[in-house]
Each structure stands twice: as structure tokens, then as C-alpha cells.
Design an enzyme around this catalytic site. Structure first.
Site, PDB file in Angstrom:
ATOM      1  N   LYS A  99      45.991  62.881  38.400  1.00  0.00           N
ATOM      2  CA  LYS A  99      47.344  62.549  38.848  1.00  0.00           C
ATOM      3  C   LYS A  99      47.707  63.232  40.164  1.00  0.00           C
ATOM      4  O   LYS A  99      48.201  62.584  41.079  1.00  0.00           O
ATOM      5  CB  LYS A  99      48.377  62.962  37.788  1.00  0.00           C
ATOM      6  CG  LYS A  99      48.302  62.222  36.479  1.00  0.00           C
ATOM      7  CD  LYS A  99      49.429  62.617  35.550  1.00  0.00           C
ATOM      8  CE  LYS A  99      49.365  64.056  35.085  1.00  0.00           C
ATOM      9  NZ  LYS A  99      48.214  64.325  34.203  1.00  0.00           N
ATOM     10  N   THR A 100      47.495  64.541  40.220  1.00  0.00           N
ATOM     11  CA  THR A 100      47.937  65.279  41.401  1.00  0.00           C
ATOM     12  C   THR A 100      47.187  64.812  42.646  1.00  0.00           C
ATOM     13  O   THR A 100      47.793  64.533  43.693  1.00  0.00           O
ATOM     14  CB  THR A 100      47.723  66.789  41.193  1.00  0.00           C
ATOM     15  OG1 THR A 100      48.486  67.217  40.066  1.00  0.00           O
ATOM     16  CG2 THR A 100      48.171  67.569  42.413  1.00  0.00           C
ATOM     17  N   GLU A 146      54.250  62.198  40.688  1.00  0.00           N
ATOM     18  CA  GLU A 146      53.253  62.458  39.666  1.00  0.00           C
ATOM     19  C   GLU A 146      53.954  62.367  38.317  1.00  0.00           C
ATOM     20  O   GLU A 146      54.951  63.058  38.077  1.00  0.00           O
ATOM     21  CB  GLU A 146      52.643  63.835  39.873  1.00  0.00           C
ATOM     22  CG  GLU A 146      51.610  64.213  38.838  1.00  0.00           C
ATOM     23  CD  GLU A 146      51.006  65.587  39.091  1.00  0.00           C
ATOM     24  OE1 GLU A 146      50.373  66.120  38.169  1.00  0.00           O
ATOM     25  OE2 GLU A 146      51.156  66.119  40.213  1.00  0.00           O
TER      26      GLU A 146
END
Length: 446
Positions: A99-100, A146
């Protein structure tokens, strides 16, 4: 939380907050003009309109308890961020891992294309001018966030584009079962606004099944991955230099080269997701791929910490077996003829217990492994789970269990020799051990 605080303050909201201990993030917030305290006290919330909390804040926290007692509005972090999405095209990036990095890649590509998005990312973004915080209030009409699935809070978003990097079970302490975890992602896809798009990684079985189910309900889907039948295909992935890779991207009849400055097939897939998002927002394929090439990384994702006595030390946030396996696959070509040594700190007792064998299998790709004590984070002590829970499942002699993290750092430094690559791995305070290892190596060199 610091990202949301920055974004609200940038919109002209008066923001103040508290954390349990001092640190660089609090100093940065003070420098930005926010009022920040160390330590939690009920008086801090006197007279405020809204209290924003993360999932890590317990109900007995003095500030949250005082807000509840006073009838003050309390929002989860994700609800505050969702409010910031109003009036913008929004991108929410979800998945058990990636995600990041994917969020940061989307932001990097859009900034390179001149769109100046607002973004809220759970980590610093490395740029040519140095690391920048994961929050930025842009002038453009796009917000990139995110989306954290760990507690179900990603269901507060209603994005224009929803990205799912994978649907690999995690956080079963919250969901209770694999089926419940997967249902949450179905619900996330269903929250994409009408006319929006689900971007899903077809290399992951869970995300591929989610894409098929979303299409069956009439949703629009763009898939990416290495398989020939995806919408955006990644192919011909090869290492390039010490920390990069080359690949090709095919989108319909259009094709372009992808040159990244971060290693690993997993990063090629993350970049493909980000490029897919950018094309949906009007950026050309080649321009998007070029923007991805400007991405230098995020904090704690294959983050070089230094070199001493001919040994390189890199820090990484990997805390799920699949992430650990991907990290080691990326590290092997970087190490070259040297060995790969890992200092691993398990994160959460529940995750360590559930995936002990999977962690042992993933860590088996390293040449030397030292596992230290579990980082409890939000969980209470579980004396039945410790470093040996993982090490005992590894082949004899492949791993060492060293409960004390400083002692573990000393052991890794003693094992390392010139040419080796040392990785400090985990989502807890293992990140602080890179300098400790480098200091020990430096003393040995002297």
C-alpha cells in the site's frame, strides 16, 4: 495521524495533538506550527470541536475518555481523511502489503505530470531533495490515500479509483477468519463511486477473484500483472544496477519501458498499479512510466542505512511472510556475491502465531537469520509466543533466537563479513538497530 494533522492544518483548521513519547515526527509538526504535547492528559481536549483517533488509541486513553464524557465528536483517522476527499477525484490504495509504496508511486507519477495531488501516505517519501512527510495538500483535484484494512477502516472511503494490490489474509485478530477478511475487500470494491474503477493485481489469486466478482456486479475493472490476459501487463523484468530494475509495460496496443530505481518484481507490480491509476486520470502510458522512474522509495522500504567494514545495512518494514519473501528475493541480486543476513523482529503475537511456519519458510531464503523478541504493538503480552516460535520451525542451524534486540544486533554484526548485506526487518522498533549494527561493525573495523 501526523499526515491527517498536516492536511487539516493546511486547510486552515486549528490542530493540536499528543503522542506517548517525543520523536522527530513531533518536532516536524511543531515546526509546521501545530501544538503538540508529549503525554496524554484530559485537559488537552478541553474546548475542542473534534477528536481524531487512530485504531491504536484505546478507550481508556485520558483524552479519548474525556471527549466521550463531554459528548465531543470523535472521528476515526479514516473518517477525517474521507472528509478531505470531498470535492476531489480520489484514489484509495488497499491490500495486505504494497500500500505505502504504491500510494507513493501514484503521488510521484502525478506530481511529475504536473497534477499536484493531495496525498496521505503512511510513511515518508524519498525525493531527490531528501525525505518528505507522507502528507501534502496539493493544488490539484486528486487525493491519493493509503487505505488501511487492518481494522476495517478502509470501508470509510468512497474512492473514484480503488486499488487492491492483494487480498492475502492478514489481521485475522480483527477479522476472525479468512472469509471475513475477503468479504471486507468485496465491500471496499463496492464503495467505489459509480463510474469509478477497481484496479486489481491479477498475479494475486485473491485480488484476481475480487476483480472477477466486481465485474459480475457491473463494476469497471482494470487488471495488471505478469499474465498475458491482464489489461496492463508487466513483462521482461530484469535487475538494473545495484538497486533498480527494467521492465516493459503493455496497455492494449501501447507499450513502453519501465526503469525503476527500486529493486524486486513486487516493485514492478506496484509501479504497474500506479501507472494504471495515472492512465485512468489522463496521463499517457509513457509519461506515467517515466514518472514512476523518478520514484526513489519510501521510508523503511529497502531503506539504505549505511555501510561499515564493507557491510551494507538496509532497513525494511516487511512484517508479513509474503513481504519477507519478496524482500529477500529483491535483496539477493543486490547482495551480488555477498551473503544476505537478516535481523527479523516479529510484529504482533497473533500474526507470529498464525504465520510462524510461513515466516520460517520465507526467512529460509537468507544465509543467516537472527530473530528477536516480538514487537507487541497494540496487543497484550502473550508468553507462549516469542522468537523461538519462528526459529524452531526453521531447519536446524539456519536461525538464532535472541530475545533482547540490542544483543540480537550484536550477534548479526558479529556474523557479518565484508561484502555482506544486512537487513533489519519488521514493523516495530527494529528500525532503530541499523545504527547499532553499523557502530559495532565500525568498532570491529577500527
Amino acid at each position: 495521524m501526523s499526515v491527517v494533522a498536516r492536511l487539516l492544518a493546511a486547510r486552515g483548521v486549528q490542530v493540536q495533538g499528543a503522542d506517548a513519547r517525543a520523536g522527530a515526527v513531533l518536532d516536524e509538526l511543531r515546526d509546521a506550527g501545530l501544538t503538540v504535547w508529549v503525554g496524554h492528559e484530559a485537559d488537552h481536549v478541553a474546548g475542542v470541536d473534534t477528536v481524531v483517533v487512530s485504531s491504536a488509541v484505546r478507550e481508556d486513553n485520558p483524552e479519548l475518555a474525556a471527549a466521550r464524557a463531554a459528548g465531543t465528536r470523535v472521528l476515526h483517522r479514516s473518517e477525517a481523511l474521507a472528509a478531505l476527499m470531498v470535492g476531489r477525484r480520489s484514489v484509495a490504495v488497499a491490500g495486505a502489503h504494497g500500500k505505502t509504496t504504491t500510494s507513493a508511486m501514484v503521488a510521484t507519477i502525478l506530481r511529475a505530470a504536473g497534477l499536484d495531488p493531495t496525498f496521505a501516505i503512511g510513511g515518508t517519501v524519498v525525493t531527490a531533495d531528501g525525505p518528505v512527510p507522507g502528507g501534502h495538500l496539493g493544488t490539484g483535484a486528486v487525493l491519493v490515500a493509503e487505505a488501511d484494512e487492518s481494522d476495517g477502516s478502509f470501508l470509510n472511503y468512497a474512492p473514484t479509483i480503488g486499488v487492491v494490490t492483494n487480498v492475502e489474509p492478514d489481521h485475522l485478530d480483527h477479522y476472525g477468519s479468512r472469509e471475513a477478511f475477503e468479504r471486507a475487500f468485496v465491500a471496499f470494491a463496492a464503495r467505489i463511486v459509480p463510474g469509478g474503477t477497481l484496479v486489481a493485481c491479477a498475479d494475486d489469486p485473491g485480488a484476481r477473484a475480487l476483480a472477477a466478482a466486481h465485474r459480475e456486479t457491473g463494476g469497471t475493472v482494470l487488471t495488471y500483472g505478469t499474465h498475458p490476459d491482464v489489461d496492463l501487463r508487466v513483462r521482461d523484468v530484469v535487475p538494473d544496477g545495484a538497486h533498480g530494475l527494467l521492465a516493459r509495460l503493455d496497455l492494449g496496443e501501447d507499450t513502453t519501458e519501465l526503469a525503476l530505481r527500486v529493486p524486486g518484481l513486487h516493485n514492478a507490480l506496484n509501479a504497474a498499479a500506479a501507472v494504471a491509476v495515472a492512465t485512468l486520470l489522463g496521463v499517457g502510458l509513457t509519461e506515467a512510466a517515466r514518472g514512476a522512474g523518478e520514484f526513489l522509495g519510501t521510508g523503511r522500504r529497502f531503506d539504505p542505512r549505511g555501510e561499515a567494514a564493507g557491510v551494507r545495512v538496509v532497513d525494511d518494514y516487511a512484517h508479513h511472510p509474503t513481504e519477507v519473501a519478496a524482500l529477500l528475493a529483491a535483496a539477493r541480486p543486490v547482495a551480488g556475491t555477498g551473503r544476505v543476513l537478516v535481523l527479523f523482529q516479529p510484529h504482533l503475537y497473533s500474526r507470529t502465531r498464525q504465520f510462524a511456519q510461513e515466516f520460517a519458510d520465507a526467512l529460509g531464503a537468507a544465509d543467516e537469520v537472527v530473530v528477536t523478541g516480538v514487537y507487541a504493538a497494540r496487543e497484550e503480552l502473550d508468553p507462549t509466543v516469542d522468537a523461538s516460535t519462528v526459529v524452531d520451525r526453521m531447519p536446524p542451524g539456519r536461525g538464532r533466537a535472541v530475545a533482547d534486540r540490542l544483543e540480537a544486533a550484536a550477534v548479526v554484526a558479529a556474523l557479518a563479513r565484508a561484502g555482506d548485506l544486512v537487513l533489519t526487518v519488521g514493523a516495530g522498533d527494529v528500525t532503530e538497530l541499523g545504527p547499532v549494527i553499523l557502530a559495532a561493525l565500525g568498532e570491529r573495523s577500527d
